[in-house]
Scaffold this motif. Structure first.
Motif, short mmCIF file in Angstrom:
data_model
loop_
_atom_site.label_atom_id
_atom_site.label_comp_id
_atom_site.label_asym_id
_atom_site.label_seq_id
_atom_site.Cartn_x
_atom_site.Cartn_y
_atom_site.Cartn_z
N SER A 1 0.82 -1.20 0.00
CA SER A 1 0.00 0.00 0.00
C SER A 1 0.86 1.26 0.00
O SER A 1 0.51 2.26 -0.65
N PHE A 2 1.98 1.22 0.69
CA PHE A 2 2.88 2.38 0.74
C PHE A 2 3.41 2.72 -0.65
O PHE A 2 3.33 3.87 -1.10
N TYR A 3 3.94 1.73 -1.35
CA TYR A 3 4.52 1.99 -2.67
C TYR A 3 3.44 2.28 -3.71
O TYR A 3 3.66 3.10 -4.62
N ALA A 4 2.29 1.64 -3.61
CA ALA A 4 1.22 1.88 -4.58
C ALA A 4 0.67 3.29 -4.45
O ALA A 4 0.38 3.95 -5.46
N SER A 5 0.52 3.77 -3.22
CA SER A 5 0.02 5.14 -3.04
C SER A 5 1.02 6.17 -3.54
O SER A 5 0.63 7.20 -4.11
N ARG A 6 2.32 5.90 -3.40
CA ARG A 6 3.33 6.83 -3.94
C ARG A 6 3.32 6.82 -5.46
O ARG A 6 3.47 7.87 -6.10
N ALA B 1 -7.65 14.59 -4.57
CA ALA B 1 -7.67 14.61 -3.10
C ALA B 1 -7.13 13.32 -2.52
O ALA B 1 -6.38 13.33 -1.53
N GLY B 2 -7.49 12.17 -3.12
CA GLY B 2 -6.97 10.89 -2.62
C GLY B 2 -5.49 10.75 -2.81
O GLY B 2 -4.80 10.16 -1.96
N ALA B 3 -4.94 11.28 -3.91
CA ALA B 3 -3.49 11.21 -4.12
C ALA B 3 -2.74 12.04 -3.09
O ALA B 3 -1.67 11.64 -2.61
N LEU B 4 -3.28 13.21 -2.73
CA LEU B 4 -2.62 14.05 -1.73
C LEU B 4 -2.74 13.47 -0.33
O LEU B 4 -1.78 13.45 0.44
N VAL B 5 -3.93 12.96 0.01
CA VAL B 5 -4.13 12.38 1.34
C VAL B 5 -3.41 11.04 1.47
O VAL B 5 -2.96 10.66 2.55
N PRO C 1 -3.02 6.23 3.21
CA PRO C 1 -3.69 5.67 2.03
C PRO C 1 -5.08 5.13 2.38
O PRO C 1 -5.28 4.54 3.44
N GLY C 2 -6.02 5.36 1.47
CA GLY C 2 -7.39 4.91 1.71
C GLY C 2 -8.08 4.54 0.43
O GLY C 2 -7.46 4.30 -0.61
N ARG C 3 -9.41 4.52 0.50
CA ARG C 3 -10.24 4.09 -0.63
C ARG C 3 -10.65 5.25 -1.53
O ARG C 3 -11.38 5.04 -2.50
N MET C 4 -10.25 6.48 -1.20
CA MET C 4 -10.68 7.63 -1.99
C MET C 4 -10.12 7.58 -3.41
O MET C 4 -10.81 7.92 -4.38
N PHE D 1 -6.10 0.38 -6.42
CA PHE D 1 -6.58 -0.82 -5.75
C PHE D 1 -5.55 -1.36 -4.76
O PHE D 1 -5.89 -1.79 -3.66
N MET D 2 -4.27 -1.34 -5.15
CA MET D 2 -3.23 -1.87 -4.28
C MET D 2 -2.90 -0.95 -3.12
O MET D 2 -2.23 -1.37 -2.17
N SER D 3 -3.33 0.29 -3.18
CA SER D 3 -3.04 1.23 -2.08
C SER D 3 -3.94 1.01 -0.87
O SER D 3 -3.72 1.62 0.18
N ILE D 4 -4.95 0.17 -1.00
CA ILE D 4 -5.85 -0.12 0.12
C ILE D 4 -5.20 -1.17 1.01
O ILE D 4 -4.75 -2.21 0.53
#
Length: 242
Positions: A48-53, A154-158, A163-166, A210-213
Protein backbone atom coordinates in the motif's frame (compact mmCIF):
# COMPACT_ATOMS: atom_id res chain seq x y z
CA UNK A 1 25.50 -54.40 32.54
CA UNK A 2 27.72 -52.72 29.94
CA UNK A 3 29.61 -49.57 30.98
CA UNK A 4 28.21 -46.31 29.55
CA UNK A 5 29.80 -45.09 26.38
CA UNK A 6 31.19 -41.63 25.75
CA UNK A 7 28.07 -40.58 23.78
CA UNK A 8 25.82 -41.55 26.71
CA UNK A 9 27.95 -39.55 29.15
CA UNK A 10 27.83 -36.42 26.91
CA UNK A 11 24.04 -36.69 26.52
CA UNK A 12 23.51 -37.10 30.26
CA UNK A 13 25.73 -34.13 31.13
CA UNK A 14 23.55 -30.95 31.68
CA UNK A 15 24.45 -27.85 29.71
CA UNK A 16 25.87 -24.84 31.54
CA UNK A 17 23.14 -22.49 30.33
CA UNK A 18 20.20 -24.74 31.20
CA UNK A 19 20.49 -24.48 35.01
CA UNK A 20 20.88 -20.71 34.87
CA UNK A 21 17.80 -20.36 32.66
CA UNK A 22 15.79 -22.74 34.85
CA UNK A 23 16.83 -20.87 38.00
CA UNK A 24 15.86 -17.53 36.47
CA UNK A 25 12.49 -18.81 35.25
CA UNK A 26 11.61 -20.44 38.57
CA UNK A 27 10.19 -23.84 39.37
CA UNK A 28 7.50 -25.21 37.12
CA UNK A 29 8.28 -22.80 34.28
CA UNK A 30 8.12 -23.98 30.70
CA UNK A 31 10.78 -22.85 28.29
CA UNK A 32 9.53 -21.59 24.97
CA UNK A 33 11.89 -21.40 22.06
CA UNK A 34 11.15 -18.46 19.80
CA UNK A 35 12.07 -18.27 16.18
CA UNK A 36 12.87 -14.96 14.60
CA UNK A 37 10.86 -14.14 11.53
CA UNK A 38 12.41 -11.88 8.95
CA UNK A 39 10.43 -8.74 8.18
CA UNK A 40 11.66 -8.23 4.64
CA UNK A 41 8.58 -9.69 2.93
CA UNK A 42 6.00 -7.84 0.86
CA UNK A 43 3.30 -7.18 3.43
CA UNK A 44 -0.01 -5.48 2.73
CA UNK A 45 1.13 -2.27 4.40
CA UNK A 46 4.32 -2.11 2.35
CA UNK A 47 2.48 -2.73 -0.92
CA UNK A 48 0.00 0.00 0.00
CA UNK A 49 2.88 2.38 0.74
CA UNK A 50 4.52 1.99 -2.67
CA UNK A 51 1.22 1.88 -4.58
CA UNK A 52 0.02 5.14 -3.04
CA UNK A 53 3.33 6.83 -3.94
CA UNK A 54 3.10 5.58 -7.51
CA UNK A 55 -0.48 6.87 -7.77
CA UNK A 56 0.62 10.24 -6.39
CA UNK A 57 3.30 10.53 -9.07
CA UNK A 58 0.81 9.61 -11.80
CA UNK A 59 -1.53 12.40 -10.69
CA UNK A 60 0.88 15.15 -9.66
CA UNK A 61 3.17 14.73 -12.72
CA UNK A 62 0.07 14.84 -14.95
CA UNK A 63 0.59 11.59 -16.83
CA UNK A 64 -2.21 11.54 -19.47
CA UNK A 65 -5.00 9.16 -18.47
CA UNK A 66 -7.81 10.30 -20.78
CA UNK A 67 -8.85 13.11 -23.11
CA UNK A 68 -12.13 14.90 -22.55
CA UNK A 69 -13.50 18.38 -23.35
CA UNK A 70 -13.47 20.76 -20.39
CA UNK A 71 -13.67 24.50 -19.71
CA UNK A 72 -9.98 24.88 -20.56
CA UNK A 73 -10.48 23.23 -23.95
CA UNK A 74 -9.18 19.66 -23.68
CA UNK A 75 -8.09 18.03 -20.42
CA UNK A 76 -5.98 14.87 -20.22
CA UNK A 77 -5.46 14.48 -16.46
CA UNK A 78 -7.60 14.74 -13.31
CA UNK A 79 -5.56 17.76 -12.16
CA UNK A 80 -6.42 19.68 -15.33
CA UNK A 81 -10.13 18.93 -14.92
CA UNK A 82 -10.00 19.96 -11.27
CA UNK A 83 -7.95 23.11 -11.98
CA UNK A 84 -10.33 24.34 -14.67
CA UNK A 85 -13.23 23.94 -12.26
CA UNK A 86 -11.40 25.65 -9.38
CA UNK A 87 -10.32 28.61 -11.53
CA UNK A 88 -13.76 29.13 -13.04
CA UNK A 89 -15.53 29.01 -9.67
CA UNK A 90 -12.75 30.83 -7.76
CA UNK A 91 -12.92 28.32 -4.91
CA UNK A 92 -9.20 28.52 -4.11
CA UNK A 93 -6.64 31.28 -4.74
CA UNK A 94 -4.75 31.10 -8.05
CA UNK A 95 -1.51 30.30 -6.21
CA UNK A 96 -2.98 27.00 -4.92
CA UNK A 97 -4.02 25.97 -8.43
CA UNK A 98 -0.60 26.91 -9.80
CA UNK A 99 1.08 24.85 -7.08
CA UNK A 100 -0.84 21.78 -8.26
CA UNK A 101 -0.03 22.43 -11.92
CA UNK A 102 3.63 23.35 -11.58
CA UNK A 103 5.22 19.85 -11.12
CA UNK A 104 3.47 18.51 -14.21
CA UNK A 105 4.32 21.63 -16.18
CA UNK A 106 8.01 21.19 -15.33
CA UNK A 107 7.99 17.56 -16.53
CA UNK A 108 6.09 18.47 -19.70
CA UNK A 109 8.46 21.32 -20.61
CA UNK A 110 11.60 19.33 -19.83
CA UNK A 111 10.50 16.52 -22.14
CA UNK A 112 9.65 18.93 -24.96
CA UNK A 113 11.99 21.92 -24.86
CA UNK A 114 14.30 21.31 -21.87
CA UNK A 115 13.14 24.55 -20.23
CA UNK A 116 11.52 25.29 -16.89
CA UNK A 117 8.20 27.15 -17.23
CA UNK A 118 7.56 30.46 -15.56
CA UNK A 119 5.23 30.66 -12.62
CA UNK A 120 3.31 33.53 -14.17
CA UNK A 121 2.77 31.68 -17.48
CA UNK A 122 1.06 28.59 -16.04
CA UNK A 123 -2.49 29.73 -16.72
CA UNK A 124 -1.57 30.60 -20.29
CA UNK A 125 0.02 27.19 -20.81
CA UNK A 126 -3.12 25.36 -19.67
CA UNK A 127 -5.54 27.83 -21.28
CA UNK A 128 -7.06 28.75 -17.91
CA UNK A 129 -7.19 32.50 -18.42
CA UNK A 130 -10.55 32.27 -20.20
CA UNK A 131 -11.93 29.42 -18.10
CA UNK A 132 -14.20 31.80 -16.18
CA UNK A 133 -16.00 32.79 -19.36
CA UNK A 134 -16.51 29.23 -20.60
CA UNK A 135 -19.89 27.58 -20.37
CA UNK A 136 -20.59 25.31 -17.41
CA UNK A 137 -22.59 22.92 -19.60
CA UNK A 138 -19.37 21.10 -20.57
CA UNK A 139 -18.72 20.08 -16.97
CA UNK A 140 -22.36 19.35 -16.16
CA UNK A 141 -22.53 16.87 -19.03
CA UNK A 142 -19.66 14.88 -17.48
CA UNK A 143 -20.37 14.96 -13.77
CA UNK A 144 -18.86 11.52 -13.15
CA UNK A 145 -15.52 12.56 -14.65
CA UNK A 146 -15.58 15.86 -12.78
CA UNK A 147 -16.39 14.29 -9.40
CA UNK A 148 -13.96 11.43 -10.00
CA UNK A 149 -11.17 13.88 -10.81
CA UNK A 150 -11.79 15.67 -7.51
CA UNK A 151 -11.53 12.38 -5.62
CA UNK A 152 -8.42 11.33 -7.57
CA UNK A 153 -6.54 14.52 -6.73
CA UNK A 154 -7.67 14.61 -3.10
CA UNK A 155 -6.97 10.89 -2.62
CA UNK A 156 -3.49 11.21 -4.12
CA UNK A 157 -2.62 14.05 -1.73
CA UNK A 158 -4.13 12.38 1.34
CA UNK A 159 -2.65 9.00 0.39
CA UNK A 160 0.86 10.27 1.10
CA UNK A 161 -0.07 10.41 4.80
CA UNK A 162 -2.82 7.81 5.08
CA UNK A 163 -3.69 5.67 2.03
CA UNK A 164 -7.39 4.91 1.71
CA UNK A 165 -10.24 4.09 -0.63
CA UNK A 166 -10.68 7.63 -1.99
CA UNK A 167 -8.29 7.04 -4.90
CA UNK A 168 -10.05 3.85 -5.96
CA UNK A 169 -13.47 5.50 -5.73
CA UNK A 170 -12.33 8.46 -7.84
CA UNK A 171 -10.67 6.26 -10.47
CA UNK A 172 -13.77 4.08 -10.80
CA UNK A 173 -15.94 7.19 -11.17
CA UNK A 174 -13.74 8.50 -13.98
CA UNK A 175 -13.76 5.12 -15.75
CA UNK A 176 -17.53 4.86 -15.42
CA UNK A 177 -17.96 8.35 -16.91
CA UNK A 178 -15.74 7.46 -19.86
CA UNK A 179 -17.45 4.10 -20.44
CA UNK A 180 -20.91 5.65 -20.19
CA UNK A 181 -20.03 8.28 -22.77
CA UNK A 182 -18.61 5.61 -25.10
CA UNK A 183 -21.63 3.31 -24.74
CA UNK A 184 -24.50 5.79 -24.89
CA UNK A 185 -22.80 8.44 -27.02
CA UNK A 186 -23.94 11.28 -24.76
CA UNK A 187 -23.15 14.09 -24.94
CA UNK A 188 -22.93 14.19 -28.73
CA UNK A 189 -19.63 15.65 -29.96
CA UNK A 190 -19.32 16.62 -33.62
CA UNK A 191 -15.67 17.74 -33.46
CA UNK A 192 -13.22 14.78 -33.76
CA UNK A 193 -10.48 16.81 -32.07
CA UNK A 194 -12.68 17.18 -28.97
CA UNK A 195 -13.72 13.52 -28.83
CA UNK A 196 -13.22 11.43 -25.70
CA UNK A 197 -10.18 9.14 -25.63
CA UNK A 198 -8.84 6.73 -23.00
CA UNK A 199 -5.10 6.10 -22.58
CA UNK A 200 -3.75 2.71 -21.39
CA UNK A 201 -2.15 4.43 -18.41
CA UNK A 202 -5.55 4.59 -16.72
CA UNK A 203 -5.21 0.83 -16.08
CA UNK A 204 -1.97 1.50 -14.19
CA UNK A 205 -3.77 4.13 -12.14
CA UNK A 206 -6.57 1.66 -11.39
CA UNK A 207 -4.11 -1.03 -10.23
CA UNK A 208 -2.21 1.45 -8.04
CA UNK A 209 -5.46 2.73 -6.53
CA UNK A 210 -6.58 -0.82 -5.75
CA UNK A 211 -3.23 -1.87 -4.28
CA UNK A 212 -3.04 1.23 -2.08
CA UNK A 213 -5.85 -0.12 0.12
CA UNK A 214 -4.55 -1.84 3.26
CA UNK A 215 -6.28 -5.05 4.28
CA UNK A 216 -5.95 -6.15 7.92
CA UNK A 217 -6.73 -9.86 7.96
CA UNK A 218 -6.08 -10.26 11.71
CA UNK A 219 -8.52 -7.48 12.60
CA UNK A 220 -11.19 -9.05 10.40
CA UNK A 221 -10.68 -12.44 12.02
CA UNK A 222 -10.93 -10.97 15.53
CA UNK A 223 -14.08 -8.99 14.77
CA UNK A 224 -15.97 -12.04 13.51
CA UNK A 225 -18.13 -13.49 16.34
CA UNK A 226 -17.57 -17.12 17.31
CA UNK A 227 -20.11 -19.61 16.03
CA UNK A 228 -21.21 -22.28 18.47
CA UNK A 229 -22.28 -25.68 17.14
CA UNK A 230 -24.74 -27.53 19.39
CA UNK A 231 -24.25 -31.29 19.62
CA UNK A 232 -27.14 -33.58 20.51
CA UNK A 233 -27.01 -35.44 23.80
CA UNK A 234 -26.31 -39.15 23.83
CA UNK A 235 -29.61 -39.88 25.52
CA UNK A 236 -31.60 -38.09 22.81
CA UNK A 237 -29.61 -39.83 20.11
CA UNK A 238 -30.36 -43.23 21.65
CA UNK A 239 -34.04 -42.39 22.03
CA UNK A 240 -34.25 -41.51 18.34
CA UNK A 241 -32.66 -44.84 17.42
CA UNK A 242 -35.25 -46.68 19.46
Amino acid sequence: MAPPTRRDRVAARPSSSAPAAAAAAGPGAIEVQRRRVGGGGWTSRRISFYASRAYFLLIILQIPLFRVPCRAGTCTTPIQVTSSQLVSNEIFPPSVVKAMLYPGAIVSNLTKSMAVPRWSDLFDMYNLTEAKNASAVIDLQRLEILAGSYFCVAGALVGIINPGRMTLFGTLLVIWGLVKEALFGKPVNSDPAQSTYVYPTILIALVCAFMSITYNVKKTARSSPPVSIAKPLQSSAKSKLK
